[in-house]
Enzyme design. Structure first.
Site, PDB file in Angstrom:
ATOM      1  N   CYS A  10       0.885  -1.169   0.000  1.00  0.00           N
ATOM      2  CA  CYS A  10       0.000   0.000   0.000  1.00  0.00           C
ATOM      3  C   CYS A  10       0.909   1.200   0.000  1.00  0.00           C
ATOM      4  O   CYS A  10       1.511   1.526   1.028  1.00  0.00           O
ATOM      5  CB  CYS A  10      -0.930   0.036   1.209  1.00  0.00           C
ATOM      6  SG  CYS A  10      -1.931   1.536   1.233  1.00  0.00           S
TER       7      CYS A  10
ATOM      8  N   CYS B 272      -0.762   4.327   2.332  1.00  0.00           N
ATOM      9  CA  CYS B 272      -0.650   4.297   3.794  1.00  0.00           C
ATOM     10  C   CYS B 272      -0.362   2.867   4.227  1.00  0.00           C
ATOM     11  O   CYS B 272       0.773   2.426   4.175  1.00  0.00           O
ATOM     12  CB  CYS B 272      -1.886   4.882   4.470  1.00  0.00           C
ATOM     13  SG  CYS B 272      -3.462   4.295   3.832  1.00  0.00           S
ATOM     14  N   SER B 273      -1.378   2.116   4.585  1.00  0.00           N
ATOM     15  CA  SER B 273      -1.131   0.775   5.097  1.00  0.00           C
ATOM     16  C   SER B 273      -2.359  -0.098   4.934  1.00  0.00           C
ATOM     17  O   SER B 273      -2.636  -0.931   5.774  1.00  0.00           O
ATOM     18  CB  SER B 273      -0.736   0.852   6.566  1.00  0.00           C
ATOM     19  OG  SER B 273      -1.751   1.550   7.258  1.00  0.00           O
ATOM     20  N   CYS B 274      -3.111   0.097   3.859  1.00  0.00           N
ATOM     21  CA  CYS B 274      -4.281  -0.740   3.626  1.00  0.00           C
ATOM     22  C   CYS B 274      -3.814  -2.192   3.525  1.00  0.00           C
ATOM     23  O   CYS B 274      -2.815  -2.486   2.899  1.00  0.00           O
ATOM     24  CB  CYS B 274      -4.983  -0.322   2.337  1.00  0.00           C
ATOM     25  SG  CYS B 274      -5.606   1.363   2.413  1.00  0.00           S
TER      26      CYS B 274
END
Lengths: 98, 208
Positions: free
Chosen positions: B104, B107-109
């Site tokens: 991702c 961000c941090s999906c």
């Protein structure tokens, strides 16, 4: 790039708490997950160098302020009240707000 | 021994989290018991074992594999792994000459319902920025060197779309039960930074 190491999702309890608050607020319909991802991304790409959950917490504070749920002032006043409460509480006793 | 007072100390960041809880509880936006339940669930019930179950089923059952290819969201939900964020899932299948890697960049999906919470490196800026530009270099850092002719496809997750990599089924596992197969599916193999474990690695563990 550091070598992959086994790790726990949360290094400290406050990280788990911040995570769960976000999931809970989303489940209550206070923001969409896309809004959350945008808020988190904005922090990560803000140029401020912080650990990941530092970004997470700032994103949550910013998003709920943007939603009118609370204000930055109310949050910082309450945070200071907690720090004051901790400072006057003898070690080993539960910290409470008066 | 330190010479601070014997009173408690609360870090700035802890105080900020406490303040959020206090304000949100007082205003009626959150139920603290529900927040605790979410932590409990993510720490104990949701993790890469869910994804390993999906992969092992896809390895064992051609009909399930076809469903997973067609509609991963529904196929994963059918095993009881339901996303709380409402995003769609897509399964991507490794095979001869084809490797998939998930990142991702924004961000941090991450596919929480099947993998739990993302590991620290998944959230790190070097991984997020390099995975797209230099996927082979990133994989080499993880000790994964693919054959020259293998194509690497990088999938960039979003809030709406998450990916699950289905690694190749290791050779020498013919006739294995779904449960035994699931034991070979490590978390990183479902992100694409590793392959599934070799059966021999598990035989050695058993002999130790």
């Amino acid at each position: 790039m550091t070598a992959p190491t086994p790790d726990q999702p949360f290094e400290q309890p406050w990280q788990a708490q911040a995570f769960a608050l976000t999931v809970h607020l989303h489940e209550q319909g206070h923001f969409t997950w896309t809004e959350w991802a945008e808020a988190l991304s904005a922090q990560i790409h803000s140029g401020t160098d912080r650990p990941y959950f530092g970004h997470w917490l700032s994103a949550l504070e910013a998003l709920i302020a943007a939603k009118g749920i609370t204000s930055a002032t109310q949050l910082s006043d309450t945070a200071q009240a907690w720090k004051d409460a901790a400072a006057r509480t003898p070690h080993g006793q539960p910290i409470t707000l008066d | 021994m330190h010479d601070h007072s014997d009173h408690s100390h609360m870090s700035d960041i802890e105080a900020r989290v406490r303040a959020l809880e206090t304000v949100l509880t007082e205003k009626g936006y959150i139920d603290p018991a529900a927040v605790d339940a979410i932590i409990q669930t993510y720490e104990t019930e949701i993790g890469p074992r869910n994804g390993a179950h999906v992969v092992a089923k896809a390895w064992s059952d051609p009909d399930y594999r076809a469903w997973l290819e067609e509609d991963a969201t529904a196929a994963i939900h059918s095993l009881g792994y339901v996303s709380r964020q409402g995003e769609h899932m897509q399964a991507v299948f490794n095979g001869p000459g084809q490797h998939h890697l998930v990142v991702c960049t924004l961000c941090s999906c991450y596919p929480w319902s099947v993998l739990g919470l993302p590991p620290v490196w998944y959230k790190s800026p070097p991984f997020r920025s390099r995975a797209v530009i230099d996927p082979r270099g990133v994989l080499a850092d993880f000790g994964l060197v693919l054959p020259e002719g293998t194509a690497v496809t990088v999938h960039d997750s979003t809030a709406e779309m998450r990916y699950l990599v289905v690694p190749e089924r290791p050779e020498g596992t013919e006739g294995w039960s779904e449960e035994a197969l699931a034991g070979l599916v490590n978390r990183d193999s479902m992100i694409g930074t590793a392959l599934a474990d070799e059966p021999a690695e598990h035989a050695q563990e058993g002999a130790r």
